[in-house]
Design an enzyme around this catalytic site. Structure first.
Site, PDB file in Angstrom:
ATOM      1  N   LYS A  38      78.545  43.002 -81.268  1.00 17.60           N
ATOM      2  CA  LYS A  38      78.473  42.174 -80.057  1.00 17.60           C
ATOM      3  C   LYS A  38      79.806  42.014 -79.332  1.00 17.60           C
ATOM      4  O   LYS A  38      79.836  41.988 -78.109  1.00 17.60           O
ATOM      5  CB  LYS A  38      77.874  40.807 -80.385  1.00 17.60           C
ATOM      6  CG  LYS A  38      78.759  39.949 -81.281  1.00 17.60           C
ATOM      7  CD  LYS A  38      78.031  38.691 -81.720  1.00 17.60           C
ATOM      8  CE  LYS A  38      78.946  37.827 -82.565  1.00 17.60           C
ATOM      9  NZ  LYS A  38      78.227  36.865 -83.403  1.00 17.60           N
ATOM     10  N   ARG A 131      75.148  24.984 -87.447  1.00 22.87           N
ATOM     11  CA  ARG A 131      74.708  25.816 -86.356  1.00 22.87           C
ATOM     12  C   ARG A 131      73.250  26.140 -86.658  1.00 22.87           C
ATOM     13  O   ARG A 131      72.462  25.204 -86.792  1.00 22.87           O
ATOM     14  CB  ARG A 131      75.596  27.057 -86.187  1.00 22.87           C
ATOM     15  CG  ARG A 131      75.510  27.627 -84.771  1.00 22.87           C
ATOM     16  CD  ARG A 131      76.406  28.819 -84.509  1.00 22.87           C
ATOM     17  NE  ARG A 131      75.869  30.069 -85.045  1.00 22.87           N
ATOM     18  CZ  ARG A 131      76.429  31.252 -84.866  1.00 22.87           C
ATOM     19  NH1 ARG A 131      77.550  31.356 -84.180  1.00 22.87           N
ATOM     20  NH2 ARG A 131      75.894  32.349 -85.382  1.00 22.87           N
TER      21      ARG A 131
HETATM   22  C1  LIG Z   1      78.696  37.185 -84.622  1.00 17.52           C
HETATM   23  C2  LIG Z   1      77.940  37.044 -85.859  1.00 17.52           C
HETATM   24  C3  LIG Z   1      78.388  37.664 -87.037  1.00 17.52           C
HETATM   25  C4  LIG Z   1      79.688  38.426 -87.111  1.00 17.52           C
HETATM   26  O1  LIG Z   1      80.775  37.531 -87.084  1.00 17.52           O
HETATM   27  P1  LIG Z   1      82.287  38.032 -87.290  1.00 17.52           P
HETATM   28  O2  LIG Z   1      83.056  36.787 -87.488  1.00 17.52           O
HETATM   29  O3  LIG Z   1      82.660  38.753 -86.058  1.00 17.52           O
HETATM   30  O4  LIG Z   1      82.287  38.902 -88.483  1.00 17.52           O
HETATM   31  C5  LIG Z   1      77.605  37.532 -88.162  1.00 17.52           C
HETATM   32  N1  LIG Z   1      76.451  36.840 -88.138  1.00 17.52           N
HETATM   33  C6  LIG Z   1      75.993  36.225 -87.033  1.00 17.52           C
HETATM   34  C7  LIG Z   1      74.701  35.469 -87.090  1.00 17.52           C
HETATM   35  C8  LIG Z   1      76.727  36.297 -85.858  1.00 17.52           C
HETATM   36  O5  LIG Z   1      76.265  35.681 -84.761  1.00 17.52           O
END
Ligand SMILES: *Cc1c(COP(=O)(O)O)cnc(C)c1O
Length: 363
Positions: A38, A131
């Site tokens: 993302k 969250r």
């Molecule tokens: C963005 C996201 C991740 C990845 O997070 P990082 O800190 O970039 O490794 C993992 N799980 C969910 C649900 C996310 O939204």
């Protein structure tokens, strides 16, 4: 080929390298890695660079990005818990989705039934970060309902911490997830193959060897992109933190005082600026500003350059100490933090170039 500035230059081989290192330390603990796309908007060259590491599954929080990757042949996970209104797209574009609402899961089941497929889900559990996720005390009751949905297969439990509440994953909270799984397997006499133990903030436990046995999947974005775990910001051994570099062009260089002349009101963003008087300094203006991207979080590669500040269109640098004889038209390189990469990759005002081939993919 002429480059457009400002731009982000991505060294794809550094991404592959980081992904390989992380996959290797995780695999040693029996953990599979989902490569998260993302932060760079699932730009295909970078996705490919991740898959070249041996990582086989990718995840993104947006359907639009999953659609962008639909011709890439690998398993895809939808990270942001599903929107009810997107149930068709969720089932169609993701092989597995993260969920916490029975209403939505019911809708996913209905849609999957219509398409004559089984959709895999991971039930998100809130271990205290507040969250997404079902509270621990409600997990069993929720599973009781999920198993009734015909076209849904519950394949695991997942959690996400350190994103909203700043809760750090540890043996205690992740241990709870493993315990829950064992409980569910007993109560419902079913297998639950995946325990998805979080994001890059869980990597420090892989590095320390403290990650609870049973956690067998991590979803890693920042770790791959910046070579660090995010609980304490520790560098991951052998990884690069400069795979993404922002480049901006100098449009003015002048010697000026450090304190503005005149009565100080508020700046363009409604803040009253403060200035430290350092006398006359050699200042360079780079053509990148707050409308282009997030400029807080940029670090000049030249350690003798510092940042005075920024407005919507301009980044003002102190280049007095720089040993490079910079001139107008020269390019200044910056390392980027996570927020900078996110904003720059999402911005139409920042061009993107990949690898050493400098292929321009932005319009
Ligand atoms: C963005 C996201 C991740 C990845 O997070 P990082 O800190 O970039 O490794 C993992 N799980 C969910 C649900 C996310 O939204």
């Amino acid at each position: 080929m002429k480059k457009e500035y400002p731009c982000v230059e991505v060294k794809l081989w550094k991404i592959t390298h980081n992904a390989k290192e992380i996959l290797s330390i995780c695999n040693k603990r029996g953990i599979d890695v989902i490569g998260i796309t993302k932060v760079f908007c699932a730009e295909i060259p970078i996705v490919q660079a991740i898959l070249n590491s041996g990582i086989k599954k990718i995840g993104d929080s947006r359907i639009l990005n999953l659609q962008k990757m639909k011709s890439i042949n690998c398993k895809k996970m939808l990270l942001r818990i599903s929107m009810k209104s997107q149930s068709y797209e969720v089932v169609r574009y993701s092989d597995i989705s993260l969920n916490s609402e029975l209403d939505v899961i019911k809708e996913l089941s209905r849609t999957a039934k219509m398409l004559n497929i089984i959709h895999n889900i991971i039930l998100m559990v809130d271990l205290g970060d507040l969250r997404e996720g079902v509270l621990v005390k409600n997990v069993i009751d929720t599973v009781k309902e999920i198993v009734k949905f015909e076209n849904i297969r519950l394949v695991g439990l997942g959690t996400n911490v350190t994103c909203y509440g700043g809760v750090i994953p540890d043996e205690n909270n992740l241990g709870k997830l493993v315990e829950l799984k064992k409980n569910i397997m007993k109560v419902f006499d079913m297998d639950l193959p995946i325990i998805s133990g979080g994001n890059s903030s869980s990597l420090y436990m892989v590095m320390d060897g403290t990650i609870p046995e049973g956690i067998n999947q991590l979803r890693i974005g920042e770790g791959i992109v910046l070579g660090r775990e995010t609980s304490f910001g520790r560098h991951i051994a052998n990884c690069y933190d400069d795979a993404f570099i922002l480049k901006g062009e100098i449009i003015e260089i002048k010697e000026k005082p450090t304190v503005p002349i005149g009565k100080i009101g508020v700046d363009a963003f409604g803040k009253k600026p403060k200035f430290q008087n350092k006398g006359i300094r050699k200042r360079a203006i780079v053509a990148v500003g707050r409308q282009d991207m997030k400029v807080d979080g940029l670090t000049p590669l030249d350690k003798n350059i510092s940042i005075f500040g920024a407005s919507s269109d301009h980044l003002i640098l102190d280049i007095t100490e720089s040993e490079n004889s910079l001139k107008v038209g020269d390019i200044v390189d910056f390392k980027m933090d996570y927020g900078c990469i996110l904003a720059a990759m999402t911005s139409p005002y920042v061009s993107k170039y990949y690898s050493e081939d400098f292929i321009c993919l932005s319009s």
